[in-house]
Design a protein around this motif. Structure first.
Motif, mmCIF file in Angstrom:
data_model
loop_
_atom_site.group_PDB
_atom_site.id
_atom_site.type_symbol
_atom_site.label_atom_id
_atom_site.label_comp_id
_atom_site.label_asym_id
_atom_site.label_seq_id
_atom_site.Cartn_x
_atom_site.Cartn_y
_atom_site.Cartn_z
ATOM 1 N N ARG A 32 1.077 -1.230 0.226
ATOM 2 C CA ARG A 32 0.183 -0.194 0.206
ATOM 3 C C ARG A 32 0.767 1.545 0.324
ATOM 4 N NH1 ARG A 32 -5.713 -1.225 3.833
ATOM 5 N NH2 ARG A 32 -5.673 -3.007 2.326
ATOM 6 N N VAL A 33 1.864 1.607 -0.755
ATOM 7 C CA VAL A 33 2.819 2.434 -0.638
ATOM 8 C C VAL A 33 1.996 3.507 -1.810
ATOM 9 C CG1 VAL A 33 4.623 0.504 -1.196
ATOM 10 C CG2 VAL A 33 3.722 1.584 -2.923
ATOM 11 N N ASP A 34 2.238 5.262 -1.219
ATOM 12 C CA ASP A 34 1.850 5.955 -1.961
ATOM 13 C C ASP A 34 2.095 5.978 -3.613
ATOM 14 O OD1 ASP A 34 4.177 7.610 -1.508
ATOM 15 O OD2 ASP A 34 3.932 8.191 -0.142
ATOM 16 N N LEU A 35 1.888 7.007 -4.070
ATOM 17 C CA LEU A 35 2.037 7.523 -5.651
ATOM 18 C C LEU A 35 3.180 8.432 -5.388
ATOM 19 C CD1 LEU A 35 -0.714 9.735 -6.121
ATOM 20 C CD2 LEU A 35 -0.619 7.252 -6.525
ATOM 21 N N PRO A 36 4.384 8.544 -4.812
ATOM 22 C CA PRO A 36 5.629 9.291 -5.062
ATOM 23 C C PRO A 36 6.670 8.044 -5.111
ATOM 24 C CG PRO A 36 4.696 10.708 -3.680
ATOM 25 C CD PRO A 36 3.292 10.055 -4.054
ATOM 26 N N ALA A 37 6.365 7.040 -3.975
ATOM 27 C CA ALA A 37 6.704 5.425 -4.535
ATOM 28 C C ALA A 37 6.721 5.370 -5.139
ATOM 29 C CB ALA A 37 6.713 4.714 -2.135
ATOM 30 N N LEU A 38 5.452 5.053 -5.697
ATOM 31 C CA LEU A 38 4.891 3.585 -6.761
ATOM 32 C C LEU A 38 6.419 4.709 -8.226
ATOM 33 C CD1 LEU A 38 1.532 3.547 -6.499
ATOM 34 C CD2 LEU A 38 3.327 1.670 -7.178
ATOM 35 N N ALA A 39 6.017 5.748 -7.965
ATOM 36 C CA ALA A 39 6.896 6.544 -9.405
ATOM 37 C C ALA A 39 8.281 6.229 -8.983
ATOM 38 C CB ALA A 39 6.988 8.319 -9.255
ATOM 39 N N ARG A 40 8.879 6.272 -7.225
ATOM 40 C CA ARG A 40 10.454 6.252 -7.113
ATOM 41 C C ARG A 40 10.654 4.750 -7.872
ATOM 42 N NH1 ARG A 40 9.600 9.262 -2.580
ATOM 43 N NH2 ARG A 40 8.921 7.116 -1.568
ATOM 44 N N ALA A 41 9.730 3.512 -7.121
ATOM 45 C CA ALA A 41 10.042 1.997 -7.719
ATOM 46 C C ALA A 41 10.258 2.155 -8.629
ATOM 47 C CB ALA A 41 8.921 1.361 -7.409
ATOM 48 N N SER A 42 9.131 2.499 -9.882
ATOM 49 C CA SER A 42 8.760 2.769 -11.606
ATOM 50 C C SER A 42 10.219 3.550 -12.233
ATOM 51 C CB SER A 42 7.665 3.636 -11.789
ATOM 52 O OG SER A 42 6.490 2.634 -11.366
#
Length: 352
Positions: A32-42
């Motif tokens: 359940r990561v947030d949007l900035p974390a999704l962008a960093r991971a991607s």
């Protein structure tokens, strides 16, 4: 036969890559990561800049492969995929890869778009600036435990560990409009709480606060601390100074801690009641205290400085204070400020 075997080995390699990408995003969604974390991971996975944009809020983020916000100018998008939820397009995800798209870029963006839609549905940021007042109150209350506060912030679209500024607002203008103006392109939420409006934002532009709005601005801190500071700062606002940062108050903030009965009983504050009987005199005293100069006060009031001087002499006698002395000016300033902080300050005077 050798050619067929080579093609099958390449296919197996691609399928294994797809499986790894799908598993990667499944793990992020479970956490359940947030949007900035999704962008960093991607961005780390793709080894190029990854971006997310939500149409409704204008929220946009570009992350470089090193995990930081991309500082370089945007490059052409090598591939884009829409973010959809319930058949509605919420925004776009993209990669900025020099040259041709990678073999797995389409799979990566498909899974990123799905993860973003899931996060938006779970946490926000929602498509509107206005929020559930109960949720906002939960986020800013000093009685809320940290677990409940973190959940409320996630539901409002904010990361729980991100410092927020809270604004306490009094205005006839719609809160949602004010929030959109002062925090363009970033998550911002607003709701009425009690007899005032509350705006939460990670960054604000005070210069964009509309005329006629009174606002106290808390420091970037935990929401409960910032809310307490914002309410204090709001109490210090005047018609001439309608927007006040708590940080700018310094030691003056201590005046808000004085018990109301003690403030009402102070001789200088009591004497102001006699001055306030003539609103023009109160206006002259306020202008003089704000500027510290007869001539600047006269300019502010569009009066001749000799007229201001005569009135101030009479006001000083009424107060029992020598206003032309530094100590007298300080006493008058403190008395005026303290009087404004007292509950029940008459409406005609409170506007000053």
């Amino acid at each position: 036969m050798e050619a067929l075997a080579e093609r099958l080995s390449q296919l197996d390699s691609h399928v294994q890559g797809v499986v790894r990408v799908v598993a990667f995003y499944d793990t992020l969604m479970r956490r359940r990561v947030d949007l900035p974390a999704l962008a960093r991971a991607s961005a780390g996975l793709a080894e190029c800049v990854a971006g997310i944009r939500l149409h409704g809020t204008g929220w946009t983020i570009r992350i470089a492969p090193d995990g930081r916000e991309a500082s370089a100018p945007p490059q052409p998008m090598s591939l884009t995929v829409p973010i959809t939820l319930d058949e509605e397009e919420l925004g776009t995800v993209w990669l900025e890869r020099p040259g041709s798209p990678g073999a797995l870029d389409d799979v990566l963006l498909d899974r990123l778009a799905l993860a973003v839609a899931s996060a938006v549905e779970r946490y926000g940021p929602a498509r509107t600036t206005m929020a559930d007042p109960a949720l906002v109150e939960l986020a800013i209350s000093s009685d809320t435990d940290e677990a409940a506060r973190a959940r409320a912030l996630r539901l409002l679209g904010f990361a729980a560990d991100l410092p927020l500024r809270v604004l306490a607002v009094r205005s006839q203008a719609p809160l949602g409009k004010i929030g959109t103006l002062i925090c363009p392109g970033r998550p911002v939420k607003a709701a009425p709480v009690g007899d005032m409006g509350v705006i939460l934002a990670t960054t604000i532009d005070p210069e964009r606060i509309p005329a006629g709005v009174r606002a106290g601005i808390g420091a970037p801190d935990s929401p409960d601390h910032s809310w307490r500071q914002a309410r204090t700062a709001l109490r210090f606002t005047t018609r001439r100074e309608p927007v006040i940062h708590y940080d700018s108050l310094g030691a003056l903030a201590l005046l808000a801690e004085i018990p109301q009965d003690a403030a009402r009983g102070n001789p200088d504050v009591v004497a102001l009641v006699r001055v306030a009987a003539r609103l023009e005199d109160l206006e002259i005293l306020d202008a003089y205290c704000a500027t510290g100069s007869l001539r600047r006060a006269a300019d502010l009031l569009h009066m001749h400085h000799s007229s201001v001087a005569r009135r101030l002499e009479q006001i000083g006698k009424t107060l029992g204070i020598e206003l032309t002395e530094p100590a007298g000016l300080i006493r008058a300033r403190l008395a005026l400020t303290t009087r404004r902080l007292i509950d029940g300050w008459p409406a005609a005077e409170a506007g000053r």
